[in-house]
Enzyme design. Structure first.
Site, PDB file in Angstrom:
ATOM      1  N   SER A  12       0.818  -1.222   0.000  1.00 22.79           N
ATOM      2  CA  SER A  12       0.000   0.000   0.000  1.00 22.79           C
ATOM      3  C   SER A  12       0.842   1.258   0.000  1.00 22.79           C
ATOM      4  O   SER A  12       1.708   1.427   0.863  1.00 22.79           O
ATOM      5  CB  SER A  12      -0.866   0.061   1.264  1.00 22.79           C
ATOM      6  OG  SER A  12      -1.815  -0.947   1.259  1.00 22.79           O
ATOM      7  N   HIS A  40      -3.046   0.776  -4.953  1.00 24.22           N
ATOM      8  CA  HIS A  40      -2.575  -0.381  -5.709  1.00 24.22           C
ATOM      9  C   HIS A  40      -2.911  -0.238  -7.189  1.00 24.22           C
ATOM     10  O   HIS A  40      -4.067  -0.097  -7.553  1.00 24.22           O
ATOM     11  CB  HIS A  40      -3.213  -1.662  -5.182  1.00 24.22           C
ATOM     12  CG  HIS A  40      -2.656  -2.100  -3.867  1.00 24.22           C
ATOM     13  ND1 HIS A  40      -3.210  -3.095  -3.116  1.00 24.22           N
ATOM     14  CD2 HIS A  40      -1.573  -1.675  -3.181  1.00 24.22           C
ATOM     15  CE1 HIS A  40      -2.489  -3.268  -2.020  1.00 24.22           C
ATOM     16  NE2 HIS A  40      -1.504  -2.410  -2.024  1.00 24.22           N
ATOM     17  N   HIS A  81      -5.412  -9.088  -0.823  1.00 28.37           N
ATOM     18  CA  HIS A  81      -5.387  -9.387   0.608  1.00 28.37           C
ATOM     19  C   HIS A  81      -6.420 -10.462   0.930  1.00 28.37           C
ATOM     20  O   HIS A  81      -7.470 -10.540   0.280  1.00 28.37           O
ATOM     21  CB  HIS A  81      -5.733  -8.132   1.436  1.00 28.37           C
ATOM     22  CG  HIS A  81      -4.812  -6.991   1.203  1.00 28.37           C
ATOM     23  ND1 HIS A  81      -4.966  -6.134   0.143  1.00 28.37           N
ATOM     24  CD2 HIS A  81      -3.729  -6.564   1.895  1.00 28.37           C
ATOM     25  CE1 HIS A  81      -4.015  -5.220   0.190  1.00 28.37           C
ATOM     26  NE2 HIS A  81      -3.242  -5.460   1.234  1.00 28.37           N
ATOM     27  N   TYR A 117      -8.484 -10.364   3.261  1.00 31.43           N
ATOM     28  CA  TYR A 117      -9.767  -9.778   3.672  1.00 31.43           C
ATOM     29  C   TYR A 117     -10.665  -9.411   2.487  1.00 31.43           C
ATOM     30  O   TYR A 117     -11.844  -9.139   2.654  1.00 31.43           O
ATOM     31  CB  TYR A 117      -9.558  -8.544   4.573  1.00 31.43           C
ATOM     32  CG  TYR A 117      -8.787  -7.392   3.953  1.00 31.43           C
ATOM     33  CD1 TYR A 117      -9.321  -6.584   2.962  1.00 31.43           C
ATOM     34  CD2 TYR A 117      -7.498  -7.108   4.388  1.00 31.43           C
ATOM     35  CE1 TYR A 117      -8.614  -5.533   2.407  1.00 31.43           C
ATOM     36  CE2 TYR A 117      -6.774  -6.052   3.851  1.00 31.43           C
ATOM     37  CZ  TYR A 117      -7.332  -5.273   2.855  1.00 31.43           C
ATOM     38  OH  TYR A 117      -6.626  -4.250   2.308  1.00 31.43           O
ATOM     39  N   GLU A 118     -10.110  -9.405   1.259  1.00 31.35           N
ATOM     40  CA  GLU A 118     -10.940  -8.991   0.129  1.00 31.35           C
ATOM     41  C   GLU A 118     -12.003 -10.047  -0.192  1.00 31.35           C
ATOM     42  O   GLU A 118     -13.172  -9.731  -0.337  1.00 31.35           O
ATOM     43  CB  GLU A 118     -10.063  -8.702  -1.094  1.00 31.35           C
ATOM     44  CG  GLU A 118      -9.234  -7.426  -0.889  1.00 31.35           C
ATOM     45  CD  GLU A 118      -8.159  -7.233  -1.933  1.00 31.35           C
ATOM     46  OE1 GLU A 118      -8.481  -7.294  -3.135  1.00 31.35           O
ATOM     47  OE2 GLU A 118      -6.993  -7.035  -1.551  1.00 31.35           O
ATOM     48  N   ALA A 177       2.762  -2.080   4.438  1.00 32.81           N
ATOM     49  CA  ALA A 177       2.587  -1.002   5.411  1.00 32.81           C
ATOM     50  C   ALA A 177       2.156  -1.671   6.714  1.00 32.81           C
ATOM     51  O   ALA A 177       1.400  -2.643   6.689  1.00 32.81           O
ATOM     52  CB  ALA A 177       1.505  -0.048   4.935  1.00 32.81           C
ATOM     53  N   MET A 204      -1.868  -6.515   7.502  1.00 36.19           N
ATOM     54  CA  MET A 204      -2.926  -7.382   6.960  1.00 36.19           C
ATOM     55  C   MET A 204      -2.472  -8.140   5.719  1.00 36.19           C
ATOM     56  O   MET A 204      -3.302  -8.568   4.916  1.00 36.19           O
ATOM     57  CB  MET A 204      -4.158  -6.530   6.618  1.00 36.19           C
ATOM     58  CG  MET A 204      -4.688  -5.710   7.779  1.00 36.19           C
ATOM     59  SD  MET A 204      -6.053  -4.658   7.271  1.00 36.19           S
ATOM     60  CE  MET A 204      -6.171  -3.541   8.679  1.00 36.19           C
ATOM     61  N   SER A 205      -1.173  -8.285   5.526  1.00 38.70           N
ATOM     62  CA  SER A 205      -0.707  -8.929   4.278  1.00 38.70           C
ATOM     63  C   SER A 205       0.548  -9.749   4.530  1.00 38.70           C
ATOM     64  O   SER A 205       0.833 -10.166   5.647  1.00 38.70           O
ATOM     65  CB  SER A 205      -0.411  -7.845   3.232  1.00 38.70           C
ATOM     66  OG  SER A 205       0.724  -7.080   3.619  1.00 38.70           O
ATOM     67  N   ASN A 212       1.923   3.926  11.229  1.00 37.00           N
ATOM     68  CA  ASN A 212       1.179   4.429  12.407  1.00 37.00           C
ATOM     69  C   ASN A 212       1.605   3.669  13.658  1.00 37.00           C
ATOM     70  O   ASN A 212       2.181   2.581  13.570  1.00 37.00           O
ATOM     71  CB  ASN A 212      -0.332   4.242  12.206  1.00 37.00           C
ATOM     72  CG  ASN A 212      -0.701   2.798  11.920  1.00 37.00           C
ATOM     73  OD1 ASN A 212      -0.502   2.314  10.790  1.00 37.00           O
ATOM     74  ND2 ASN A 212      -1.187   2.101  12.919  1.00 37.00           N
ATOM     75  N   HIS A 216      -7.257   4.008   6.620  1.00 34.51           N
ATOM     76  CA  HIS A 216      -6.470   3.600   5.447  1.00 34.51           C
ATOM     77  C   HIS A 216      -5.845   4.824   4.770  1.00 34.51           C
ATOM     78  O   HIS A 216      -4.744   4.748   4.232  1.00 34.51           O
ATOM     79  CB  HIS A 216      -7.353   2.812   4.470  1.00 34.51           C
ATOM     80  CG  HIS A 216      -6.569   2.208   3.344  1.00 34.51           C
ATOM     81  ND1 HIS A 216      -5.590   1.245   3.541  1.00 34.51           N
ATOM     82  CD2 HIS A 216      -6.576   2.442   2.011  1.00 34.51           C
ATOM     83  CE1 HIS A 216      -5.051   0.917   2.378  1.00 34.51           C
ATOM     84  NE2 HIS A 216      -5.643   1.631   1.430  1.00 34.51           N
TER      85      HIS A 216
HETATM   86  N1  HPA Z   1      -2.865  -2.592  11.670  1.00 30.88           N
HETATM   87  C1  HPA Z   1      -3.043  -3.433  10.629  1.00 30.88           C
HETATM   88  N2  HPA Z   1      -2.628  -3.164   9.407  1.00 30.88           N
HETATM   89  C2  HPA Z   1      -2.012  -1.998   9.191  1.00 30.88           C
HETATM   90  C3  HPA Z   1      -1.796  -1.074  10.223  1.00 30.88           C
HETATM   91  C4  HPA Z   1      -2.248  -1.394  11.542  1.00 30.88           C
HETATM   92  O1  HPA Z   1      -2.101  -0.623  12.511  1.00 30.88           O
HETATM   93  N3  HPA Z   1      -1.157  -0.006   9.684  1.00 30.88           N
HETATM   94  C5  HPA Z   1      -0.984  -0.301   8.361  1.00 30.88           C
HETATM   95  N4  HPA Z   1      -1.505  -1.494   8.063  1.00 30.88           N
END
Ligand code: HPA
Length: 272
Positions: free
Chosen positions: A29, A60, A82, A84-85, A112, A207-208, A231, A243
């Site tokens: 991402s 993407h 991903h 989750y998609e 990320a 998440m990946s 973050n 996001h």
């Molecule tokens: N959690 C999950 N996935 C993420 C995060 C997070 O804090 N930041 C970027 N992708």
């Protein structure tokens, strides 16, 4: 799946018959602009490649780029799917296996992530040294051969990780290191989940990546992986997670990750 991999590999090789990439790169991402640093030989939309991810999540592009960094031949997946998609843990399996089929001998995976470790700050990079799979699923579900029992020790190749450390050092860029946890998303974690992950020894969360690492291990492709910290994980920061923030802060880390990756990839220039 085998048929899709050979169909995709043939299509890619037909387009650039004399080009055999050495290294595959998965861009996460907000990291898509690394592709601007590649001398492009050819580009193929994922739409033309059956089994490749459908472009979806912001940031993407959804294409495969074959090109050069220095004299190193690379194949870049600009965008990923991903879990989750569509709830498919093997959503990247065809793409990863196709990279091997067209010649890639190793992979670099980027993503990320949120940091649990207070020593790492948004905009910084983390080398992934190991992972914890919090989802309870595997891209190898449904496989019946004996080789599904994949050894995940040293999944993040020690030698490639050392080359990545040297690349960061050469550029005077701080490289954090740690364990990445795969949480399925798409919701961010709760503060209680992050606290639990902290107790489990996790440094960053995303998440990946993990399903891609499992597929690559199963396909015997060595790899290393980098996270851009976008973050502080839930509950560590008091500000809301989104996001948009992931995409925005990934941009802050883009220059650093680009420099590290350019140096890393250039160091393979003589291996052809
Ligand atoms: N959690 C999950 N996935 C993420 C995060 C997070 O804090 N930041 C970027 N992708």
């Amino acid at each position: 799946m085998k048929n899709q991999v050979s169909f995709c590999a043939n299509l890619i090789l037909e387009k650039s018959p004399d080009f055999r990439p050495q290294i595959g790169l998965v861009l996460g991402s907000g990291l898509g602009t690394f592709a601007d640093s590649v001398k492009v030989i050819s580009k193929i939309s994922f739409k033309a490649l059956p089994g490749f991810p459908k472009a979806g999540v912001g940031g993407h592009a959804g294409q495969l780029i074959l090109g050069l960094v220095g004299r190193t031949k690379i194949a870049v997946l600009q965008g990923r799917a991903h879990y989750y998609e569509e709830g498919k843990a093997d959503a990247m399996a065809v793409a990863i296996k196709t990279l091997k089929e067209i010649g890639c001998q190793s992979l670099v995976i980027t993503n990320a992530a949120g940091t649990i470790d207070k020593d790492a700050s948004p905009g910084e990079i983390m080398l992934i040294t190991d992972h914890v799979n919090m989802t309870g699923v595997s891209p190898l579900f449904g496989h019946s051969e004996r080789d599904r029992f994949v050894d995940m020790t040293n999944a993040y190749d020690l030698e490639l990780s050392n080359i990545m450390r040297q690349a960061a050092k050469k550029n005077n860029i701080k490289l954090n290191e740690g364990v990445y946890a795969w949480c399925c998303g798409p919701q961010f974690e709760t503060p209680a989940e992050i606290n639990a992950l902290k107790i489990l020894g996790v440094n960053a969360v995303g998440m990946s990546t993990v399903p891609e690492v499992i597929v690559a291990r199963h396909s015997q492709i060595p790899l290393c992986a980098l996270s851009i910290i976008t973050n502080l994980a839930a509950g560590i920061s008091t500000s809301a997670l989104s996001h948009d923030q992931t995409i925005r802060v990934a941009k802050l880390g883009e220059d650093a990750i680009r420099e590290i990756l350019m140096t890393y990839l250039n160091s393979f220039s003589d291996e052809q």
